[in-house]
Design an enzyme around this catalytic site. Structure first.
Site, PDB file in Angstrom:
ATOM      1  N   ASN A 123       0.815  -1.212   0.000  1.00 39.35           N
ATOM      2  CA  ASN A 123       0.000   0.000   0.000  1.00 39.35           C
ATOM      3  C   ASN A 123       0.856   1.273   0.000  1.00 39.35           C
ATOM      4  OD1 ASN A 123      -2.292   1.521  -0.007  1.00 39.35           O
ATOM      5  ND2 ASN A 123      -3.061   0.833   1.985  1.00 39.35           N
ATOM      6  N   HIS A 162     -14.309  -5.171  11.478  1.00 38.97           N
ATOM      7  CA  HIS A 162     -13.947  -3.817  11.902  1.00 38.97           C
ATOM      8  C   HIS A 162     -15.195  -3.016  12.228  1.00 38.97           C
ATOM      9  CE1 HIS A 162      -9.701  -3.337   9.977  1.00 38.97           C
ATOM     10  NE2 HIS A 162      -9.826  -4.471  10.602  1.00 38.97           N
ATOM     11  N   ARG A 211     -13.008  -5.697  16.036  1.00 41.15           N
ATOM     12  CA  ARG A 211     -12.031  -4.674  16.346  1.00 41.15           C
ATOM     13  C   ARG A 211     -12.750  -3.342  16.382  1.00 41.15           C
ATOM     14  NH1 ARG A 211      -7.479  -2.090  12.428  1.00 41.15           N
ATOM     15  NH2 ARG A 211      -9.268  -0.725  11.974  1.00 41.15           N
ATOM     16  N   TYR A 234      -6.671   7.199  12.748  1.00 42.29           N
ATOM     17  CA  TYR A 234      -6.552   5.949  12.011  1.00 42.29           C
ATOM     18  C   TYR A 234      -7.801   5.087  12.226  1.00 42.29           C
ATOM     19  CZ  TYR A 234      -6.159   1.142  11.280  1.00 42.29           C
ATOM     20  OH  TYR A 234      -6.469  -0.109  10.875  1.00 42.29           O
ATOM     21  N   ASP A 279      -6.607  -1.566  17.761  1.00 43.38           N
ATOM     22  CA  ASP A 279      -5.336  -1.342  17.070  1.00 43.38           C
ATOM     23  C   ASP A 279      -4.784   0.031  17.454  1.00 43.38           C
ATOM     24  OD1 ASP A 279      -4.388  -1.752  13.536  1.00 43.38           O
ATOM     25  OD2 ASP A 279      -3.238  -1.140  15.303  1.00 43.38           O
ATOM     26  N   HIS A 337      -1.946   1.094  16.457  1.00 43.08           N
ATOM     27  CA  HIS A 337      -1.303   1.491  15.187  1.00 43.08           C
ATOM     28  C   HIS A 337       0.044   2.180  15.375  1.00 43.08           C
ATOM     29  CE1 HIS A 337      -1.525   2.349  10.840  1.00 43.08           C
ATOM     30  NE2 HIS A 337      -2.371   1.346  10.861  1.00 43.08           N
ATOM     31  N   GLU A 395      -3.254  -4.233  19.509  1.00 47.60           N
ATOM     32  CA  GLU A 395      -2.435  -4.412  18.313  1.00 47.60           C
ATOM     33  C   GLU A 395      -1.485  -3.253  18.094  1.00 47.60           C
ATOM     34  OE1 GLU A 395      -4.747  -5.079  14.817  1.00 47.60           O
ATOM     35  OE2 GLU A 395      -3.152  -4.415  13.507  1.00 47.60           O
ATOM     36  N   GLU A 428       2.079  -6.889  11.197  1.00 46.23           N
ATOM     37  CA  GLU A 428       1.622  -6.614   9.819  1.00 46.23           C
ATOM     38  C   GLU A 428       2.665  -5.851   9.016  1.00 46.23           C
ATOM     39  OE1 GLU A 428      -1.957  -4.329  10.916  1.00 46.23           O
ATOM     40  OE2 GLU A 428      -1.097  -2.712   9.732  1.00 46.23           O
ATOM     41  N   ARG A 447       1.154 -11.179  13.489  1.00 45.59           N
ATOM     42  CA  ARG A 447       0.214 -10.732  12.452  1.00 45.59           C
ATOM     43  C   ARG A 447       0.806 -10.749  11.051  1.00 45.59           C
ATOM     44  NH1 ARG A 447      -4.142  -8.573  12.301  1.00 45.59           N
ATOM     45  NH2 ARG A 447      -3.728  -6.569  11.313  1.00 45.59           N
ATOM     46  N   HIS A 497      -2.808 -10.249   9.291  1.00 49.21           N
ATOM     47  CA  HIS A 497      -3.307  -9.015   8.706  1.00 49.21           C
ATOM     48  C   HIS A 497      -4.234  -9.376   7.544  1.00 49.21           C
ATOM     49  CE1 HIS A 497      -1.920  -5.011   6.644  1.00 49.21           C
ATOM     50  NE2 HIS A 497      -3.039  -4.830   7.296  1.00 49.21           N
ATOM     51  N   GLU A 547      -7.884 -11.466  10.352  1.00 49.79           N
ATOM     52  CA  GLU A 547      -8.555 -10.185  10.102  1.00 49.79           C
ATOM     53  C   GLU A 547      -9.348 -10.307   8.803  1.00 49.79           C
ATOM     54  OE1 GLU A 547      -5.906  -6.880   9.743  1.00 49.79           O
ATOM     55  OE2 GLU A 547      -7.522  -5.421   9.685  1.00 49.79           O
ATOM     56  N   TRP A 602       2.338   6.860  11.857  1.00 53.19           N
ATOM     57  CA  TRP A 602       0.921   6.908  11.473  1.00 53.19           C
ATOM     58  C   TRP A 602       0.249   5.621  11.858  1.00 53.19           C
ATOM     59  CZ3 TRP A 602      -1.627   3.708   7.810  1.00 53.19           C
ATOM     60  CH2 TRP A 602      -2.986   4.032   7.673  1.00 53.19           C
TER      61      TRP A 602
HETATM   62  C1  CS2 Z   1      -4.419  -1.844   9.870  1.00 54.05           C
HETATM   63  C2  CS2 Z   1      -4.343  -1.649   8.393  1.00 54.05           C
HETATM   64  O1  CS2 Z   1      -5.822  -3.653   9.362  1.00 54.05           O
HETATM   65  C3  CS2 Z   1      -5.043  -3.185  10.188  1.00 54.05           C
HETATM   66  O2  CS2 Z   1      -4.759  -3.727  11.274  1.00 54.05           O
HETATM   67  O3  CS2 Z   1      -3.235  -1.686  10.566  1.00 54.05           O
HETATM   68  O4  CS2 Z   1      -5.503  -1.007   8.004  1.00 54.05           O
HETATM   69  C4  CS2 Z   1      -3.163  -0.847   7.896  1.00 54.05           C
HETATM   70  O5  CS2 Z   1      -3.278   0.480   8.351  1.00 54.05           O
HETATM   71  C5  CS2 Z   1      -3.162  -0.869   6.375  1.00 54.05           C
HETATM   72  O6  CS2 Z   1      -3.105  -2.206   5.956  1.00 54.05           O
HETATM   73  C6  CS2 Z   1      -1.981  -0.097   5.820  1.00 54.05           C
HETATM   74  O7  CS2 Z   1      -1.980  -0.194   4.417  1.00 54.05           O
HETATM   75 MG    MG Z   2      -3.133  -2.941  12.243  1.00 48.64          MG
END
Ligand code: CS2
Ligand code: MG
Length: 403
Positions: A37, A122, A147, A159, A211, A213, A237, A263, A284, A313, A340, A403
């Site tokens: 991504n 989610h 989540r 986020y 998460d 993040h 997470e 991830e 993950r 992930h 996920e 981020w």
């Molecule tokens: C996130 C993702 O799914 C998750 O746990 O951390 O949305 C992550 O931000 C994206 O895959 C980044 O491209």
């Molecule tokens: Mg994540």
């Protein structure tokens, strides 16, 4: 069974995806996800310019040798671009192997250890009430794990929370990243109340995940983990940025809240200390960024020795090709934890026809030979690449942050 053609297909149905398609001299095809991504074209070039030419004429049945050839042969090892490219080749070769054997890939890696794959969905909301509404909808759909992310009072963007009601897609189209402002203090003062509201409304008999993040320091993560203990999180997470593996010792000293990371990892060496010191509870790593099925199995087998379970992930920037492959691994490994699941859009699913299916909080892998997924090249051609970046985060004083 030699490889005679290797195609790199870049498409953007709703968001960018990179897919590798391999064709053998006996007409078998295999696909692998190569999506990273915000850096998609780097992987497309790594494959087109440096890997695909080396694959032509190679025996497609030699999966391990090809993995070692691309890993050791590159000299410059590891890293998200390299390992995503290697992953795509590995995944496509397992797809071909399954088709040649006439079996779904899970049969080639030990067969079923479970009937289906438990997933988490989610629930996101700009406000707590909105997030609670989504939790309720997911539980009504049969999800057993949710989540939860919500907007933080005093912060404009956070986020995991989409603008409006569109599905959350973090990458933003444009020629440079969007900038967001972050305050850990505001977040830490708020988020335990989100957990409390969820448990108060829906009780404790489903798995609650969150998460962070990568945004906290170890002691901040320890504070959050301890504050979350009354709410029984299934996992917290990505509490901190994950280069410093021993940094997780500090979190472990203060809280029993389970930790999930991985991830952003692409190699067993990114998490070797975390696993062998039991500093985490879930790993993950995923098929597309973790070097493919071959390398991911190594990571998961190491994790199994140390009571660490899988929690791959599965965001929508991992294509249906990756999800199809993930389900074969998920259904076979002994130490499966959870998968996920962010459903892709209908437009994306039309480009990637597949036969995995969701029912009552579970995903079922394809029973077809191979992975049970493909790319419709004609449909893919309708959606040209569109420059998009993941956002960047700054603190309120302007300092760059995770981020
Ligand atoms: C996130 C993702 O799914 C998750 O746990 O951390 O949305 C992550 O931000 C994206 O895959 C980044 O491209
Ligand atoms: Mg994540």
């Amino acid at each position: 069974m030699n490889i005679v053609e290797a195609k790199v297909i870049v498409t953007c149905p709703d968001r960018n995806f990179v897919t590798l398609k391999l064709i053998t001299d006996d007409g078998l095809t295999g696909v692998g996800d190569a999506t990273l991504n915000g850096r998609e074209l780097a992987v497309a070039s790594y494959l087109r310019d440096h890997v695909c030419p080396l694959l032509i004429g190679r025996d497609a049945s030699r999966i391990e040798d090809t993995w070692q050839y691309l890993h050791k042969g590159a000299y410059w090892r590891r890293g998200p671009v390299t390992m995503t490219a290697v992953a795509a080749v590995d995944t496509a070769l397992w797809d071909i192997k399954g088709k040649a054997a006439g079996m779904p890939v899970y049969q080639l890696i030990g067969g079923r250890s479970r009937d289906a794959v438990t997933v988490y969905g989610h629930a996101n909301g700009a406000t707590v009430p909105e997030a609670l509404e989504q939790v309720g909808s997911l539980l009504d759909e049969g999800y057993r794990a949710v989540r939860v992310q919500a907007g933080v009072p005093g912060l404009e963007k956070v986020y995991g929370v989409p603008a409006g009601h569109a599905p959350y897609e973090p990458a933003v189209a444009g020629d440079r990243p969007e900038e967001a402002t972050w305050s850990t203090a505001k977040y830490l003062n708020f988020v335990p109340s989100l957990f409390a509201a969820v448990r108060e409304r829906f009780g404790h008999d489903f798995h609650l995940l969150h998460d962070a993040h990568h945004r906290l320091t170890p002691i901040e993560a320890a504070r959050l983990g301890r504050a979350a203990e009354p709410y029984g999180l299934f996992w917290l997470e990505d509490p901190i940025s994950e280069e410093l593996q021993e940094g997780f010792r500090l979190i472990r000293q203060h809280t029993t809240t389970p930790i999930a990371v991985g991830e952003v990892y692409n190699s067993i060496w990114d998490c070797h200390q975390l696993i062998t010191e039991q500093l985490i509870d879930y790993i993950r790593m995923d098929v597309v960024h973790g070097g493919g099925i071959t390398h991911l199995r190594r990571v998961f087998d190491l994790a199994d020795l140390y009571h660490v379970r899988t929690g791959s992930h599965g965001a929508t920037d991992l294509s249906p090709v990756c999800l199809a492959a993930a389900l074969h691994v998920d259904v076979a490994v002994p130490n499966f934890g959870i998968q996920e699941y962010m459903p892709h859009t209908e437009t994306t699913n039309a480009v990637f026809p597949h036969s995995y299916r969701f029912a009552d909080g579970l995903l079922y892998p394809s029973e077809e030979p191979g992975l049970g997924v493909d790319i419709d090249e004609e449909a893919a051609a309708e959606y040209p690449y569109r420059q998009a970046y993941l956002p960047v985060n700054r603190l309120e004083d302007g300092s760059m942050h995770d981020w």
